[in-house]
Scaffold this motif. Structure first.
Motif, PDB file in Angstrom:
ATOM      1  N   LEU A   1      -4.938   7.362  13.795  1.00  0.00           N
ATOM      2  CA  LEU A   1      -3.783   7.057  14.726  1.00  0.00           C
ATOM      3  C   LEU A   1      -3.018   8.323  14.804  1.00  0.00           C
ATOM      4  CD1 LEU A   1      -2.625   3.731  13.589  1.00  0.00           C
ATOM      5  CD2 LEU A   1      -4.249   4.157  15.479  1.00  0.00           C
ATOM      6  N   ARG A   2      -3.489   9.490  14.113  1.00  0.00           N
ATOM      7  CA  ARG A   2      -2.837  10.918  14.241  1.00  0.00           C
ATOM      8  C   ARG A   2      -1.268  10.580  13.715  1.00  0.00           C
ATOM      9  NH1 ARG A   2      -5.041   9.367  18.194  1.00  0.00           N
ATOM     10  NH2 ARG A   2      -7.062  10.204  19.246  1.00  0.00           N
ATOM     11  N   LEU A   3      -1.226   9.889  12.715  1.00  0.00           N
ATOM     12  CA  LEU A   3       0.182   9.768  12.057  1.00  0.00           C
ATOM     13  C   LEU A   3       0.540  10.899  11.671  1.00  0.00           C
ATOM     14  CD1 LEU A   3      -0.042   5.951  11.027  1.00  0.00           C
ATOM     15  CD2 LEU A   3       0.993   6.792  13.368  1.00  0.00           C
ATOM     16  N   GLU A   4       0.759  11.983  12.067  1.00  0.00           N
ATOM     17  CA  GLU A   4       1.199  13.279  11.237  1.00  0.00           C
ATOM     18  C   GLU A   4       2.305  13.328  10.388  1.00  0.00           C
ATOM     19  OE1 GLU A   4       1.424  16.269  14.600  1.00  0.00           O
ATOM     20  OE2 GLU A   4      -0.823  15.658  15.236  1.00  0.00           O
ATOM     21  N   ASP A   5       3.427  12.593  10.491  1.00  0.00           N
ATOM     22  CA  ASP A   5       4.446  12.494   9.703  1.00  0.00           C
ATOM     23  C   ASP A   5       4.410  11.478   8.658  1.00  0.00           C
ATOM     24  OD1 ASP A   5       5.640  14.551  11.295  1.00  0.00           O
ATOM     25  OD2 ASP A   5       6.834  12.684  12.446  1.00  0.00           O
ATOM     26  N   VAL A   6       3.363  10.664   8.356  1.00  0.00           N
ATOM     27  CA  VAL A   6       2.920   9.938   7.282  1.00  0.00           C
ATOM     28  C   VAL A   6       1.877  10.334   6.275  1.00  0.00           C
ATOM     29  CG1 VAL A   6       2.209   7.546   6.788  1.00  0.00           C
ATOM     30  CG2 VAL A   6       3.351   8.023   8.991  1.00  0.00           C
ATOM     31  N   ASP A   7       2.386  10.216   5.056  1.00  0.00           N
ATOM     32  CA  ASP A   7       1.638  10.479   3.925  1.00  0.00           C
ATOM     33  C   ASP A   7       0.829   8.972   3.664  1.00  0.00           C
ATOM     34  OD1 ASP A   7       0.324  10.919   1.370  1.00  0.00           O
ATOM     35  OD2 ASP A   7       2.212  11.715   0.526  1.00  0.00           O
ATOM     36  N   PRO A   8      -0.516   9.173   3.701  1.00  0.00           N
ATOM     37  CA  PRO A   8      -1.357   8.032   3.158  1.00  0.00           C
ATOM     38  C   PRO A   8      -0.684   7.277   2.064  1.00  0.00           C
ATOM     39  CG  PRO A   8      -2.731   9.756   3.862  1.00  0.00           C
ATOM     40  CD  PRO A   8      -1.401  10.202   3.894  1.00  0.00           C
ATOM     41  N   GLN A   9      -0.351   8.233   0.762  1.00  0.00           N
ATOM     42  CA  GLN A   9       0.058   7.450  -0.322  1.00  0.00           C
ATOM     43  C   GLN A   9       1.397   6.620  -0.181  1.00  0.00           C
ATOM     44  OE1 GLN A   9      -1.395   7.792  -3.153  1.00  0.00           O
ATOM     45  NE2 GLN A   9      -3.120   9.531  -2.632  1.00  0.00           N
ATOM     46  N   GLN A  10       2.186   7.024   0.896  1.00  0.00           N
ATOM     47  CA  GLN A  10       3.421   6.238   1.061  1.00  0.00           C
ATOM     48  C   GLN A  10       3.217   4.763   1.799  1.00  0.00           C
ATOM     49  OE1 GLN A  10       5.404   9.055   3.087  1.00  0.00           O
ATOM     50  NE2 GLN A  10       6.387  10.207   1.103  1.00  0.00           N
ATOM     51  N   ILE A  11       1.927   4.448   2.428  1.00  0.00           N
ATOM     52  CA  ILE A  11       2.023   3.365   2.744  1.00  0.00           C
ATOM     53  C   ILE A  11       1.874   2.356   1.903  1.00  0.00           C
ATOM     54  CG2 ILE A  11       0.280   2.422   4.467  1.00  0.00           C
ATOM     55  CD1 ILE A  11      -0.322   4.837   5.775  1.00  0.00           C
ATOM     56  N   GLU A  12       2.519   1.146   2.015  1.00  0.00           N
ATOM     57  CA  GLU A  12       2.377  -0.047   1.039  1.00  0.00           C
ATOM     58  C   GLU A  12       1.331  -0.730   1.240  1.00  0.00           C
ATOM     59  OE1 GLU A  12       6.353  -1.457   0.367  1.00  0.00           O
ATOM     60  OE2 GLU A  12       7.295   0.158   1.113  1.00  0.00           O
ATOM     61  N   ASP A  13       0.884  -1.168   0.185  1.00  0.00           N
ATOM     62  CA  ASP A  13      -0.487  -1.997   0.544  1.00  0.00           C
ATOM     63  C   ASP A  13      -0.044  -3.200   1.145  1.00  0.00           C
ATOM     64  OD1 ASP A  13      -1.850  -0.203  -1.072  1.00  0.00           O
ATOM     65  OD2 ASP A  13      -1.838  -1.614  -2.785  1.00  0.00           O
ATOM     66  N   ASP A  14       1.108  -3.783   0.851  1.00  0.00           N
ATOM     67  CA  ASP A  14       1.320  -5.323   1.728  1.00  0.00           C
ATOM     68  C   ASP A  14       2.190  -5.245   2.608  1.00  0.00           C
ATOM     69  OD1 ASP A  14      -0.202  -6.667  -0.335  1.00  0.00           O
ATOM     70  OD2 ASP A  14       1.364  -6.356  -1.954  1.00  0.00           O
ATOM     71  N   LYS A  15       2.449  -4.000   3.087  1.00  0.00           N
ATOM     72  CA  LYS A  15       3.604  -3.710   4.330  1.00  0.00           C
ATOM     73  C   LYS A  15       2.835  -4.048   5.494  1.00  0.00           C
ATOM     74  CE  LYS A  15       7.352  -0.989   5.654  1.00  0.00           C
ATOM     75  NZ  LYS A  15       8.306   0.264   5.329  1.00  0.00           N
ATOM     76  N   PRO A  16       3.572  -4.782   6.550  1.00  0.00           N
ATOM     77  CA  PRO A  16       2.708  -5.088   7.619  1.00  0.00           C
ATOM     78  C   PRO A  16       2.379  -3.838   8.489  1.00  0.00           C
ATOM     79  CG  PRO A  16       4.657  -6.394   7.457  1.00  0.00           C
ATOM     80  CD  PRO A  16       4.831  -5.543   6.353  1.00  0.00           C
ATOM     81  N   LEU A  17       1.149  -3.600   9.091  1.00  0.00           N
ATOM     82  CA  LEU A  17       0.953  -2.675   9.718  1.00  0.00           C
ATOM     83  C   LEU A  17       1.210  -2.875  10.968  1.00  0.00           C
ATOM     84  CD1 LEU A  17      -2.969  -2.488   8.669  1.00  0.00           C
ATOM     85  CD2 LEU A  17      -0.806  -0.808   8.007  1.00  0.00           C
ATOM     86  N   ILE A  18       1.355  -4.015  11.654  1.00  0.00           N
ATOM     87  CA  ILE A  18       1.712  -4.057  13.170  1.00  0.00           C
ATOM     88  C   ILE A  18       3.255  -4.744  13.430  1.00  0.00           C
ATOM     89  CG2 ILE A  18       1.305  -5.042  15.257  1.00  0.00           C
ATOM     90  CD1 ILE A  18      -1.593  -5.444  14.320  1.00  0.00           C
ATOM     91  N   GLY A  19       3.994  -3.972  14.210  1.00  0.00           N
ATOM     92  CA  GLY A  19       5.344  -4.532  14.085  1.00  0.00           C
ATOM     93  C   GLY A  19       6.416  -3.948  13.261  1.00  0.00           C
ATOM     94  N   SER A  20       6.984  -4.749  12.264  1.00  0.00           N
ATOM     95  CA  SER A  20       7.992  -3.974  11.437  1.00  0.00           C
ATOM     96  C   SER A  20       7.340  -2.936  10.347  1.00  0.00           C
ATOM     97  CB  SER A  20       8.794  -5.320  10.787  1.00  0.00           C
ATOM     98  OG  SER A  20       8.032  -5.783   9.812  1.00  0.00           O
ATOM     99  N   GLY A  21       6.293  -2.866  10.170  1.00  0.00           N
ATOM    100  CA  GLY A  21       5.823  -2.062   9.065  1.00  0.00           C
ATOM    101  C   GLY A  21       5.501  -0.643   9.605  1.00  0.00           C
ATOM    102  N   LEU A  22       4.292  -0.455   9.708  1.00  0.00           N
ATOM    103  CA  LEU A  22       4.031   1.215  10.347  1.00  0.00           C
ATOM    104  C   LEU A  22       4.499   1.072  11.865  1.00  0.00           C
ATOM    105  CD1 LEU A  22       0.711   2.297   9.000  1.00  0.00           C
ATOM    106  CD2 LEU A  22       3.125   3.105   8.594  1.00  0.00           C
TER     107      LEU A  22
END
Length: 98
Positions: free
Chosen positions: A17-38
């Motif tokens: 998704l070319r999320l240049e400002d997102v560090d993969p390590q900062q994505i929380e395991d249980d945070k929603p990907l669609i909508g309010s999460g990412l």
């Protein structure tokens, strides 16, 4: 703490998704990907589904299945573990996504 598959999925999400400002390590395991999460939209979800199907040799057959699989990184990892060939998973899990 991340397992190799979860970490690989985070890298795959950022790269696909070319999320240049997102560090993969900062994505929380249980945070929603669609909508309010990412905040992924339906086009992002489609791109991700295509990449996941190709990468792991699985098929996500409906929008309902896609919605459940993309609920979070943890849900996606569980979905892939249930459907992917274990040998393929073992060979992919330890290397970064391309």
């Amino acid at each position: 703490m991340n397992d190799p598959l979860t970490l690989r999925l985070k890298h795959l999400i950022v790269e696909t998704l070319r999320l240049e400002d997102v560090d993969p390590q900062q994505i929380e395991d249980d945070k929603p990907l669609i909508g309010s999460g990412l905040s992924l939209d339906s086009i992002d979800a489609l791109e991700l589904v295509v990449r996941i199907e190709k990468e792991f040799g699985i098929k996500i057959s409906s929008s309902e299945e896609s919605r459940q699989a993309l609920a979070s990184v943890a849900a996606l990892a569980q979905f892939i573990r249930q459907r992917a060939d274990p040998a393929r998973l073992a060979s992919l899990a330890g290397t970064p996504a391309n």
